[in-house]
Every structure is written in C-alpha cells, then in structure tokens.
Scaffold this active site. Sequence first.
Site, PDB file in Angstrom:
ATOM      1  N   LYS A 170      52.076  22.594 -53.635  1.00  0.00           N
ATOM      2  CA  LYS A 170      51.987  21.594 -52.563  1.00  0.00           C
ATOM      3  C   LYS A 170      52.485  22.181 -51.244  1.00  0.00           C
ATOM      4  CE  LYS A 170      51.786  17.641 -55.532  1.00  0.00           C
ATOM      5  NZ  LYS A 170      52.541  17.008 -56.589  1.00  0.00           N
TER       6      LYS A 170
ATOM      7  N   LYS B  62      40.368  22.849 -61.094  1.00  0.00           N
ATOM      8  CA  LYS B  62      40.903  21.705 -61.832  1.00  0.00           C
ATOM      9  C   LYS B  62      40.582  20.403 -61.086  1.00  0.00           C
ATOM     10  CE  LYS B  62      44.882  19.200 -61.894  1.00  0.00           C
ATOM     11  NZ  LYS B  62      46.144  18.632 -61.902  1.00  0.00           N
TER      12      LYS B  62
ATOM     13  N   LYS C 192      43.040  14.619 -57.695  1.00  0.00           N
ATOM     14  CA  LYS C 192      42.941  13.745 -56.521  1.00  0.00           C
ATOM     15  C   LYS C 192      43.208  14.543 -55.248  1.00  0.00           C
ATOM     16  CE  LYS C 192      45.186  10.592 -59.410  1.00  0.00           C
ATOM     17  NZ  LYS C 192      46.578  10.358 -59.787  1.00  0.00           N
TER      18      LYS C 192
HETATM   19  P1  ADP Z   1      46.050  14.560 -59.943  1.00  0.00           P
HETATM   20  O1  ADP Z   1      46.132  16.041 -60.129  1.00  0.00           O
HETATM   21  O2  ADP Z   1      44.664  14.093 -59.755  1.00  0.00           O
HETATM   22  O3  ADP Z   1      46.991  14.049 -58.858  1.00  0.00           O
HETATM   23  P2  ADP Z   1      48.024  13.487 -61.720  1.00  0.00           P
HETATM   24  O4  ADP Z   1      48.954  14.588 -61.366  1.00  0.00           O
HETATM   25  O5  ADP Z   1      48.345  12.109 -61.219  1.00  0.00           O
HETATM   26  O6  ADP Z   1      46.549  13.891 -61.290  1.00  0.00           O
HETATM   27  O7  ADP Z   1      47.873  13.460 -63.295  1.00  0.00           O
HETATM   28  C1  ADP Z   1      48.009  12.348 -64.152  1.00  0.00           C
HETATM   29  C2  ADP Z   1      47.805  12.815 -65.582  1.00  0.00           C
HETATM   30  O8  ADP Z   1      46.457  13.287 -65.751  1.00  0.00           O
HETATM   31  C3  ADP Z   1      48.701  13.992 -65.981  1.00  0.00           C
HETATM   32  O9  ADP Z   1      49.065  13.871 -67.339  1.00  0.00           O
HETATM   33  C4  ADP Z   1      47.824  15.187 -65.780  1.00  0.00           C
HETATM   34  O10 ADP Z   1      48.189  16.275 -66.579  1.00  0.00           O
HETATM   35  C5  ADP Z   1      46.459  14.639 -66.191  1.00  0.00           C
HETATM   36  N1  ADP Z   1      45.402  15.363 -65.457  1.00  0.00           N
HETATM   37  C6  ADP Z   1      45.155  15.332 -64.134  1.00  0.00           C
HETATM   38  N2  ADP Z   1      44.117  16.124 -63.803  1.00  0.00           N
HETATM   39  C7  ADP Z   1      43.693  16.683 -64.968  1.00  0.00           C
HETATM   40  C8  ADP Z   1      42.641  17.588 -65.299  1.00  0.00           C
HETATM   41  N3  ADP Z   1      41.815  18.048 -64.375  1.00  0.00           N
HETATM   42  N4  ADP Z   1      42.502  17.953 -66.596  1.00  0.00           N
HETATM   43  C9  ADP Z   1      43.330  17.464 -67.562  1.00  0.00           C
HETATM   44  N5  ADP Z   1      44.336  16.608 -67.316  1.00  0.00           N
HETATM   45  C10 ADP Z   1      44.532  16.204 -66.040  1.00  0.00           C
END
Ligand code: ADP
Length: 327
Positions: A115, A194, A197
Amino acid sequence: MNRQRVLSGIQPSGNLHLGNYFGMMRPALDLHEDPGNDCFYFIADYHALTQTPDPELLRRRAHDVALDFLACGLDPERAVFFRQSEIPEITQLTWVLSCLAPLGLLERCHSYKDKIAKGLTANVGLFSYPILMAADILIYDSRLVPVGRDQKQHLEVTRDLTQRFNHRYGETLIVPEAMIRDEVAVVPGIDGQKMSKSYENTIEIFGDEKRTRKKIMRMKTDSTPVEEPKNPESCNLFTLYKLFATTDEREEMAAAYRRGGLGYGQVKQALFEQYWEAFAAARERRRELEREPERVREILAAGARKARAVARNTLGRVLAAVGIDLD
Ligand code: ADP
Ligand code: TRP
C-alpha cells in the site's frame, strides 16, 4: 459436542468480487454447513476505516457487505454474523497485543508495504492493522480462519503474537490456523493480476449485467489465432471459467482449447453466462434483503450480542493474565 470455532472477516472497502467469493466467502459458507463448526463471521469496519475517510461511504458499504454475504447464503441461524465495531473489547485487546508486538514484525508485512509502494499515505492504523486482525481472531478463541492467500502473512503475525503472549503470561490464548483453499487461493482479475478492489480489475458478485458482460468481453488474451490449439492452463479466462463449471464442462472446455478452432470470444461468452447463472438466486435474495434493512440490522444486532458475550470472557482472562484486574 465440542464445536470448533471458525472465524473470518471481510472489509467493507468496496463492492465484493469473485476473488472475495471464491477465496473467502465460499469456504466460509461451506464450513457453516457443518454443525461441528461454530462459525463467527463479521464485517471488518474498523479495518476499512484505515482507508475510508468518508463516513457516509463507510456506512453504506458496511450495509452492502451485509446484504452481499446474506444474499450469497450466509445463514444467521448457522453462523454468528455481526459488525466488528459492535465489539469494543476488540480495541482493548488490540492495545494489549500492541504492547507485545515488535515493530519489525509489522514492518515486514507485505500488505502494508504494497500500500505504501502504491503511494497511500500511511497512518498508524494501517501500520497496526495486523494487530487489530489478531485481536479479532484471538478474542473468540478461534481455531480455524478461512481466508485467501493474501491474508496468510497476517495469520502468521497472529500466531506469532499468540505465542509471545502465552510465553510471557502463561497459556491463555489459542493459536489459530489459516485455512486456504489451494485451487482458489488467488483468483485473477480481468488484467491477470490478483483480483482486488484496489486494482480496479474486479468482476463484482452483484455487478450490473451490461457492464459486467462488457468487462469480460474486454479481458486481455494472447493473440493465438482461432484455428490454433491453445493451452487452457495458462489462460485467465479458463481459470475463471473453471470456478463455475462442472467437471464435465471444465474437461470439455479444456479439450476445445487443445483442439483448436475455439475463439476467445466464445470462452468469454461462456464465462459470462456461467457467472450470470451462478448468482441468479443470490441476486434475487439480495433484492429482497434490500427491501428489509430493519431485518438486516436485527440479524447483525443479534450476532453482536452473542459475539460480545464470548469477547468479554476472553478479554477478562487476558487482562487478568497481564495484571489488570477489573471487578
Ligand atoms: P481486496 O483485495 O479486494 O481488498 P480483501 O482484502 O477485502 O479484498 O479480501 C477479503 C477476503 O477475500 C480475504 O480473505 C482475501 O484473502 C480474499 N480475497 C480477496 N481477493 C482475492 C483473490 N483475488 N483471490 C482469492 N482470495 C481473495
Ligand atoms: N484483513 C482481512 C482482509 O482484508 C479482513 C479481516 C479482518 C479478517 N479481521 C479478520 C479476516 C480476522 C480473517 C480474520 O480480508
């Protein structure tokens, strides 16, 4: 029966997407089907606060995540579902754990470093985010934490802090374990990175039909001509298609790739259709829930009452262990 405590949280930091669904929500939902699991799932609004300075936005997103999760099948009779901020004991435990956490442990965390590298201004909350997450996990005596692979390091920090605590103060806290499904550990986004959001490369679970179709149709592929054989395993479209398809459909599609004569446009069309169909029932449930904000609030309030009773108990144990006695 001694039930196993399962816990996971999701940040209300934007619309939920297929990475969230397959990486975390689906495993969490599968676990709550098993009566041997005592599941606690929550909306991590304090975590989202590290990056959401707009109060209206935070409020709306927290409500949206509740709708999304319930619509996707979370059953409040089978899992305790609540908002993190309704459990003030979490912030107290965070402080206690902070006094045990070496700076270096947090400085090494990828999610924080990434970040910062992207130009986000660091606040102390963002830096100590993993301690808040450790508190989330430890306060309910959780054993199993279903998450996507990007959270693995945060789980290691939690385990490290737990061991430090138990070493210094005696066995008080349970050392939790991450549960990461290999086949969906990292769901790719429409750009092949990956899905996240923060990368604007998502396919949203409840995306608008036209916009999502367009997004999928615009996905980048290599330039192998239609007639030539293609390798499904190195194709993003196939990786996403696999998530929805039955074994037969998957094998058929893989064979069509290898045979040649399959255009990426056809795969995109098939992917969109699978996606749209997969969430049809959830979409309907979500529309119903949208009309019942009061019911959603009640579900979360009832969940918070149950979670808080457990949290109070653990916090009492922790404070007594460190030498703070409250009557
Ligand atoms: P983002 O990266 O979109 O902000 P979050 O950090 O809020 O997502 O993740 C919420 C949950 O979803 C976590 O358990 C995270 O490991 C899972 N997750 C998010 N993106 C992925 C992905 N591309 N593949 C697998 N799991 C994911
Ligand atoms: N950090 C997690 C994420 O971004 C969300 C989260 C907060 C969480 N507290 C948790 C996940 C406790 C599992 C357990 O996805």
